[in-house]
Write a protein that holds these residues in place. Structure first.
Motif, PDB file in Angstrom:
ATOM      1  N   PHE A 290       0.869  -1.293  -0.009  1.00 21.12           N
ATOM      2  CA  PHE A 290      -0.052   0.140  -0.060  1.00 21.12           C
ATOM      3  C   PHE A 290       0.858   1.198   0.029  1.00 21.12           C
ATOM      4  CE2 PHE A 290      -2.478  -3.508   2.166  1.00 21.12           C
ATOM      5  CZ  PHE A 290      -3.414  -3.346   1.174  1.00 21.12           C
ATOM      6  N   LEU A 291       0.923   1.583  -1.146  1.00 23.05           N
ATOM      7  CA  LEU A 291       1.714   2.794  -1.351  1.00 23.05           C
ATOM      8  C   LEU A 291       1.327   4.118  -0.327  1.00 23.05           C
ATOM      9  CD1 LEU A 291       2.006   2.945  -5.233  1.00 23.05           C
ATOM     10  CD2 LEU A 291       3.618   1.867  -3.708  1.00 23.05           C
ATOM     11  N   PHE A 292       2.423   4.917   0.155  1.00 22.89           N
ATOM     12  CA  PHE A 292       2.251   5.834   0.992  1.00 22.89           C
ATOM     13  C   PHE A 292       1.674   5.375   2.456  1.00 22.89           C
ATOM     14  CE2 PHE A 292       0.246   7.146  -3.295  1.00 22.89           C
ATOM     15  CZ  PHE A 292       1.596   7.555  -3.712  1.00 22.89           C
ATOM     16  N   TYR A 293       1.351   4.198   2.796  1.00 23.13           N
ATOM     17  CA  TYR A 293       0.669   3.921   3.926  1.00 23.13           C
ATOM     18  C   TYR A 293       1.630   3.190   4.905  1.00 23.13           C
ATOM     19  CZ  TYR A 293      -3.505   5.696   1.729  1.00 23.13           C
ATOM     20  OH  TYR A 293      -4.373   6.479   0.751  1.00 23.13           O
ATOM     21  N   ASP A 294       2.667   2.892   4.543  1.00 19.01           N
ATOM     22  CA  ASP A 294       3.790   2.049   5.190  1.00 19.01           C
ATOM     23  C   ASP A 294       2.912   0.459   5.713  1.00 19.01           C
ATOM     24  OD1 ASP A 294       6.035   1.654   6.404  1.00 19.01           O
ATOM     25  OD2 ASP A 294       5.602   2.765   8.639  1.00 19.01           O
ATOM     26  N   MET A 295       2.080   0.120   4.715  1.00 20.95           N
ATOM     27  CA  MET A 295       1.626  -1.269   5.139  1.00 20.95           C
ATOM     28  C   MET A 295       1.990  -2.310   3.769  1.00 20.95           C
ATOM     29  SD  MET A 295      -2.189  -0.740   5.762  1.00 20.95           S
ATOM     30  CE  MET A 295      -2.581   1.060   6.985  1.00 20.95           C
TER      31      MET A 295
ATOM     32  N   GLU B 205       0.297  -1.721  12.249  1.00 21.54           N
ATOM     33  CA  GLU B 205      -0.004  -1.260  13.668  1.00 21.54           C
ATOM     34  C   GLU B 205      -1.142  -0.141  13.407  1.00 21.54           C
ATOM     35  OE1 GLU B 205       3.938   0.667  15.034  1.00 21.54           O
ATOM     36  OE2 GLU B 205       4.537  -1.386  15.034  1.00 21.54           O
ATOM     37  N   LYS B 206      -1.051   0.834  12.186  1.00 22.94           N
ATOM     38  CA  LYS B 206      -2.395   1.474  12.273  1.00 22.94           C
ATOM     39  C   LYS B 206      -3.172   0.857  11.244  1.00 22.94           C
ATOM     40  CE  LYS B 206       0.200   4.753  10.490  1.00 22.94           C
ATOM     41  NZ  LYS B 206       0.618   6.039   9.866  1.00 22.94           N
ATOM     42  N   LEU B 207      -4.485   1.052  11.569  1.00 24.35           N
ATOM     43  CA  LEU B 207      -5.462   0.417  10.445  1.00 24.35           C
ATOM     44  C   LEU B 207      -5.935   1.222   9.576  1.00 24.35           C
ATOM     45  CD1 LEU B 207      -7.764  -1.752  12.878  1.00 24.35           C
ATOM     46  CD2 LEU B 207      -5.785  -2.501  11.561  1.00 24.35           C
ATOM     47  N   PRO B 208      -6.213   0.724   8.363  1.00 22.95           N
ATOM     48  CA  PRO B 208      -6.833   1.703   7.322  1.00 22.95           C
ATOM     49  C   PRO B 208      -8.228   2.110   7.687  1.00 22.95           C
ATOM     50  CG  PRO B 208      -6.700  -0.313   6.349  1.00 22.95           C
ATOM     51  CD  PRO B 208      -5.939  -0.500   7.862  1.00 22.95           C
ATOM     52  N   GLU B 209      -8.491   2.881   7.335  1.00 20.97           N
ATOM     53  CA  GLU B 209     -10.182   3.630   7.777  1.00 20.97           C
ATOM     54  C   GLU B 209     -11.192   3.018   6.340  1.00 20.97           C
ATOM     55  OE1 GLU B 209     -10.452   7.730   7.815  1.00 20.97           O
ATOM     56  OE2 GLU B 209      -8.479   7.564   8.887  1.00 20.97           O
ATOM     57  N   THR B 210     -12.005   2.611   7.095  1.00 24.84           N
ATOM     58  CA  THR B 210     -13.299   2.038   5.910  1.00 24.84           C
ATOM     59  C   THR B 210     -13.799   3.115   5.165  1.00 24.84           C
ATOM     60  OG1 THR B 210     -14.023   0.443   7.567  1.00 24.84           O
ATOM     61  CG2 THR B 210     -15.263   0.610   5.519  1.00 24.84           C
ATOM     62  N   GLY B 211     -13.781   2.740   3.875  1.00 21.17           N
ATOM     63  CA  GLY B 211     -14.161   3.854   2.756  1.00 21.17           C
ATOM     64  C   GLY B 211     -12.833   4.452   2.123  1.00 21.17           C
TER      65      GLY B 211
ATOM     66  N   ASP C 115      -6.053 -12.609  14.036  1.00 16.38           N
ATOM     67  CA  ASP C 115      -4.657 -12.649  14.514  1.00 16.38           C
ATOM     68  C   ASP C 115      -3.818 -13.814  14.088  1.00 16.38           C
ATOM     69  OD1 ASP C 115      -4.771 -10.611  16.131  1.00 16.38           O
ATOM     70  OD2 ASP C 115      -5.628 -11.485  17.933  1.00 16.38           O
ATOM     71  N   PRO C 116      -2.595 -13.648  13.591  1.00 12.57           N
ATOM     72  CA  PRO C 116      -1.597 -12.632  13.975  1.00 12.57           C
ATOM     73  C   PRO C 116      -1.866 -11.293  12.707  1.00 12.57           C
ATOM     74  CG  PRO C 116      -0.513 -14.206  12.758  1.00 12.57           C
ATOM     75  CD  PRO C 116      -1.983 -14.959  12.732  1.00 12.57           C
ATOM     76  N   THR C 117      -2.671 -11.508  11.871  1.00 11.12           N
ATOM     77  CA  THR C 117      -2.905 -10.434  10.831  1.00 11.12           C
ATOM     78  C   THR C 117      -4.358  -9.800  10.968  1.00 11.12           C
ATOM     79  OG1 THR C 117      -3.737 -12.005   9.326  1.00 11.12           O
ATOM     80  CG2 THR C 117      -1.433 -11.578   9.192  1.00 11.12           C
ATOM     81  N   ILE C 118      -4.367  -8.906  10.064  1.00 10.79           N
ATOM     82  CA  ILE C 118      -5.803  -7.965  10.158  1.00 10.79           C
ATOM     83  C   ILE C 118      -6.416  -8.421   8.591  1.00 10.79           C
ATOM     84  CG2 ILE C 118      -7.005  -5.881  10.177  1.00 10.79           C
ATOM     85  CD1 ILE C 118      -4.760  -5.184  12.178  1.00 10.79           C
TER      86      ILE C 118
ATOM     87  N   ILE D 233      10.328  -6.969  17.388  1.00 13.24           N
ATOM     88  CA  ILE D 233      10.834  -6.886  15.920  1.00 13.24           C
ATOM     89  C   ILE D 233       9.729  -5.841  15.278  1.00 13.24           C
ATOM     90  CG2 ILE D 233      10.987  -8.052  13.729  1.00 13.24           C
ATOM     91  CD1 ILE D 233      11.464 -10.736  15.379  1.00 13.24           C
ATOM     92  N   ASN D 234      10.364  -4.872  14.578  1.00 12.30           N
ATOM     93  CA  ASN D 234       9.536  -3.820  14.067  1.00 12.30           C
ATOM     94  C   ASN D 234       9.785  -4.317  12.426  1.00 12.30           C
ATOM     95  OD1 ASN D 234       8.406  -1.579  12.892  1.00 12.30           O
ATOM     96  ND2 ASN D 234       9.764   0.005  13.518  1.00 12.30           N
ATOM     97  N   ILE D 235       8.648  -4.662  11.875  1.00 15.64           N
ATOM     98  CA  ILE D 235       8.797  -4.954  10.690  1.00 15.64           C
ATOM     99  C   ILE D 235       8.393  -3.705   9.582  1.00 15.64           C
ATOM    100  CG2 ILE D 235       7.835  -7.265  10.484  1.00 15.64           C
ATOM    101  CD1 ILE D 235       5.228  -6.147   9.511  1.00 15.64           C
ATOM    102  N   HIS D 236       8.535  -2.476  10.012  1.00 14.44           N
ATOM    103  CA  HIS D 236       8.592  -1.389   9.368  1.00 14.44           C
ATOM    104  C   HIS D 236       9.767  -0.579   9.321  1.00 14.44           C
ATOM    105  CE1 HIS D 236       4.166  -2.203   8.420  1.00 14.44           C
ATOM    106  NE2 HIS D 236       4.086  -2.386   9.674  1.00 14.44           N
TER     107      HIS D 236
END
Lengths: 112, 193
Positions: A18-23, A42-48, A79-82, B109-112
């Motif tokens: 995800f470009l620009f979102y560090d994801m 760590e940060k979740l994207p917003e719906t929409g 878990d362990p993902t979203i 561990i920080n994967i970012h």
């Protein structure tokens, strides 16, 4: 519960950045209209929200990376993902659109 | 609790797959898609995809070095969960080439961080550097070791290390290999892919 999906989801494998979102994440199913990504973030994207996404197919598939603009439709902790459900909004190029269709077709076809 | 491995709609205590490096990834995925871990605390999809990431590493190493031997994938039902062992002959790898310390606490561990980002950029995002990390996140037991040509455990040494073995468990329990007999569950299945 009745499945009201117009397009069935197909188990698949690809990587998503995800470009620009560090994801980053792993695409685990795709359909003609969208895809599900399991993200490690760590940060979740917003719906929409719409997200510029680069899809990187497995090297065996011989599909170049391509970009797609996709909107977040739902989120679920898995878990362990979203798990993130994304709907395709547009492609930056016609080639990207063709490659996405190729990706869906490859995983839809039964492997002999 | 009933616990078994479902593969192609049959029930097994143990399943072993031999995966040849010439086979396409779609074919591997289609086979792995047929595996369900009934009675596992971890969803089957997470297990399968974490194993696929490790398998990708093994396939890459075999292909790069033109090693024709198959990669072995063993799934065993335990009294408290499942054990998965992946064994390849890809020559092992330098743990220092990873963008993190594999022995570090997983939450530290920080994967970012920059090292990960640099690793991804150097590999054109074809490698995320997350296969082993994801396995550690997914499984409470994760053990990685290298072996030499005689299958003896040995520290990684270029030219001397024959392959890598990764042992995963879905439960931290030590009590293994003793499950109640179930006449519906077949003992063992081996399949070449």
């Amino acid at each position: 519960m009745k499945n009201r999906r117009t397009y069935s989801r197909i188990h698949s494998y690809a990587k998503a950045v995800f470009l620009f979102y560090d994801m980053i994440g792993y695409i685990r199913d795709v359909s003609e209209t969208g895809f599900r990504v399991e993200i490690l973030a760590e940060k979740l994207p917003e719906t929409g929200k719409t997200m510029h996404t680069t899809i990187i197919a497995h090297p065996d598939l011989d599909i170049d990376p391509f970009n797609v603009l996709a909107a977040v439709r739902w989120l679920k902790r898995n878990d362990p993902t979203i798990a993130v459900g994304l709907e395709v909004v547009s492609f930056s190029t016609l080639r990207g659109k063709e490659l996405y269709k190729t990706l869906v077709d490859i995983f839809r076809e039964p492997v002999a | 609790m009933k616990r078994y491995i479902e593969f192609k709609k049959k029930k097994y205590k143990k399943l072993e797959l031999k995966i040849y490096p010439t086979i396409s990834f779609q074919f591997v995925l289609s086979k792995m898609d047929l595996i369900n871990f009934i009675g596992s605390g971890i969803p089957s999809e997470h297990i399968v995809y974490a194993v696929l990431e490790l398998l990708n590493n093994s396939l890459r190493a075999h292909r790069k070095k033109h090693i024709k031997k198959p990669i072995s994938l063993e799934f065993t039902t335990l009294s408290e969960g499942f054990e998965i062992v992946i064994r390849d002959w890809g020559g092992g790898f330098d743990l220092h080439s990873l963008p993190y310390n594999l022995d570090a606490e997983i939450d530290e561990i920080n994967i970012h961080d920059e090292k990960f980002e640099q690793y991804r950029q150097e590999n054109n995002y074809k490698k995320f550097g997350l296969g082993l990390y994801l396995a550690r996140k997914t499984f409470p037991v994760f053990e990685l070791s290298f072996f030499d040509r005689n299958r003896g455990r040995a520290a990684w040494s270029p030219g001397n290390t024959a392959g890598t073995e990764i042992r995963l468990r879905t439960s931290p329990s030590e009590d293994v290999y003793q499950i109640q007999a179930d006449p519906e569950v077949l003992y063992e299945k081996q399949e070449n892919i």
